[in-house]
Write an enzyme that holds these catalytic residues in place. Structure first.
Site, PDB file in Angstrom:
ATOM      1  N   MET A  78       0.730   4.352   3.901  1.00 23.47           N
ATOM      2  CA  MET A  78       1.927   4.245   3.052  1.00 23.47           C
ATOM      3  C   MET A  78       3.132   3.727   3.837  1.00 23.47           C
ATOM      4  O   MET A  78       3.224   3.908   5.040  1.00 23.47           O
ATOM      5  CB  MET A  78       2.266   5.615   2.467  1.00 23.47           C
ATOM      6  CG  MET A  78       1.188   6.071   1.508  1.00 23.47           C
ATOM      7  SD  MET A  78       1.688   7.393   0.452  1.00 23.47           S
ATOM      8  CE  MET A  78       2.825   6.585  -0.645  1.00 23.47           C
ATOM      9  N   ASN A  79       4.035   3.139   3.111  1.00 15.95           N
ATOM     10  CA  ASN A  79       5.314   2.695   3.672  1.00 15.95           C
ATOM     11  C   ASN A  79       5.182   1.678   4.800  1.00 15.95           C
ATOM     12  O   ASN A  79       5.980   1.658   5.728  1.00 15.95           O
ATOM     13  CB  ASN A  79       6.139   3.899   4.162  1.00 15.95           C
ATOM     14  CG  ASN A  79       6.422   4.867   3.020  1.00 15.95           C
ATOM     15  OD1 ASN A  79       6.602   4.442   1.884  1.00 15.95           O
ATOM     16  ND2 ASN A  79       6.431   6.150   3.314  1.00 15.95           N
TER      17      ASN A  79
ATOM     18  N   HIS B 190      -2.866  13.053  14.434  1.00 16.00           N
ATOM     19  CA  HIS B 190      -1.855  13.909  13.822  1.00 16.00           C
ATOM     20  C   HIS B 190      -2.201  14.267  12.383  1.00 16.00           C
ATOM     21  O   HIS B 190      -1.759  15.298  11.884  1.00 16.00           O
ATOM     22  CB  HIS B 190      -0.466  13.269  13.961  1.00 16.00           C
ATOM     23  CG  HIS B 190       0.046  13.387  15.377  1.00 16.00           C
ATOM     24  ND1 HIS B 190       0.368  12.301  16.148  1.00 16.00           N
ATOM     25  CD2 HIS B 190       0.216  14.496  16.151  1.00 16.00           C
ATOM     26  CE1 HIS B 190       0.742  12.732  17.362  1.00 16.00           C
ATOM     27  NE2 HIS B 190       0.643  14.052  17.370  1.00 16.00           N
TER      28      HIS B 190
ATOM     29  N   ASP C 231      -0.443  -5.251  -6.873  1.00 14.46           N
ATOM     30  CA  ASP C 231       0.192  -4.194  -6.085  1.00 14.46           C
ATOM     31  C   ASP C 231      -0.529  -2.871  -6.359  1.00 14.46           C
ATOM     32  O   ASP C 231      -1.131  -2.700  -7.422  1.00 14.46           O
ATOM     33  CB  ASP C 231       1.674  -4.078  -6.492  1.00 14.46           C
ATOM     34  CG  ASP C 231       2.508  -3.304  -5.479  1.00 14.46           C
ATOM     35  OD1 ASP C 231       2.152  -3.300  -4.276  1.00 14.46           O
ATOM     36  OD2 ASP C 231       3.515  -2.692  -5.888  1.00 14.46           O
ATOM     37  N   GLU C 232      -0.472  -1.940  -5.422  1.00 19.23           N
ATOM     38  CA  GLU C 232      -1.124  -0.623  -5.590  1.00 19.23           C
ATOM     39  C   GLU C 232      -2.587  -0.797  -6.010  1.00 19.23           C
ATOM     40  O   GLU C 232      -3.094  -0.129  -6.925  1.00 19.23           O
ATOM     41  CB  GLU C 232      -0.376   0.235  -6.625  1.00 19.23           C
ATOM     42  CG  GLU C 232       1.117   0.385  -6.369  1.00 19.23           C
ATOM     43  CD  GLU C 232       1.436   1.361  -5.231  1.00 19.23           C
ATOM     44  OE1 GLU C 232       0.496   1.951  -4.629  1.00 19.23           O
ATOM     45  OE2 GLU C 232       2.636   1.535  -4.929  1.00 19.23           O
ATOM     46  N   ALA C 233      -3.258  -1.696  -5.306  1.00 18.27           N
ATOM     47  CA  ALA C 233      -4.626  -2.070  -5.695  1.00 18.27           C
ATOM     48  C   ALA C 233      -5.637  -0.941  -5.504  1.00 18.27           C
ATOM     49  O   ALA C 233      -6.760  -1.030  -5.997  1.00 18.27           O
ATOM     50  CB  ALA C 233      -5.061  -3.293  -4.890  1.00 18.27           C
TER      51      ALA C 233
ATOM     52  N   GLY D 195       5.147  -1.523   4.035  1.00 20.60           N
ATOM     53  CA  GLY D 195       5.834  -2.727   3.553  1.00 20.60           C
ATOM     54  C   GLY D 195       4.950  -3.645   2.729  1.00 20.60           C
ATOM     55  O   GLY D 195       5.227  -4.842   2.622  1.00 20.60           O
TER      56      GLY D 195
HETATM   57 ZN    ZN Z   1       0.388  10.291  15.794  1.00 23.13          ZN
END
Ligand code: ZN
Length: 193
Positions: free
Chosen positions: A11-12, A186, A88-90, A14
């Site tokens: 996500m995010n 993470h 978009d958002e495929a 671009g």
């Molecule tokens: Zn990390």
């Protein structure tokens, strides 16, 4: 030969910005483009693709039931100058819609550029992305980074205390949850920051 392209990322990264710029590049040269976005994406107004840095363009919304090949074929008879199709958002495409997009390239000779998330907040594939990874002629990763500086490949859903959420629906709209792009390490540790 027209190709089906899949640009995937966390996500995010671009994606919408890149989509809008690529579409603009066609239009600038006098070529028409068709932009699709799923009805499900209610972050912004329906029928519009918006990027976080402020760009936007009108799009045609589609539902699970729509035949994307038929929609493009119909538009092609209206405007013969269609030179590319953008999605978009495929990740929200259904399996048969991915196949319909491959028919757009193979039968109508129009390139299709689809942009979407590779995986959901549980680390599971989205249906659309899974089949795009298989059916696309070319797949490209759009990179973004984790808070540690490593490449972010996973999408962590977190609550208001930045705690990782580990159960729920694949598509959650309008809740208080938010998403953080993180590296695999993470993601496993559940560390959002
Ligand atoms: Zn990390």
């Amino acid at each position: 030969m027209a190709k089906l392209y899949f640009y995937y990322s966390a996500m995010n990264a671009g994606k919408s910005t890149i989509l809008l710029q690529a579409s603009y590049n066609y239009q600038e040269r006098g070529m028409d483009t068709v932009l699709f976005s799923p009805h499900i994406d209610t972050r912004y107004q329906s029928g519009k693709i918006c990027s976080r840095i402020g760009l936007s363009a009108k799009s045609h919304t589609f539902t699970d039931q729509d035949d994307l090949f038929a929609l493009v074929a119909h538009k092609k008879t209206e405007y013969s100058k269609i030179k590319s199709v953008f999605v978009d958002e495929a990740q929200f495409l259904r399996k048969q819609q991915v196949q319909q997009l491959s028919d757009v390239t193979d039968q109508l000779s129009i390139p299709v550029l689809a942009y979407g998330l590779r995986s959901d907040f549980l680390g599971e594939p989205f249906e659309g992305s899974l089949y795009l990874l298989i059916w696309a002629d070319e797949i490209h990763e759009i990179k973004t980074i984790c808070h540690c500086g490593a490449k972010a490949t996973m999408n962590m859903r977190v609550d208001q205390q930045a705690q990782k959420i580990v159960a729920g629906q694949q598509i959650e709209i309008g809740g208080n949850e938010r998403y953080v792009s993180v590296c695999r390490k993470h993601f496993k540790m559940g560390q959002a920051r």
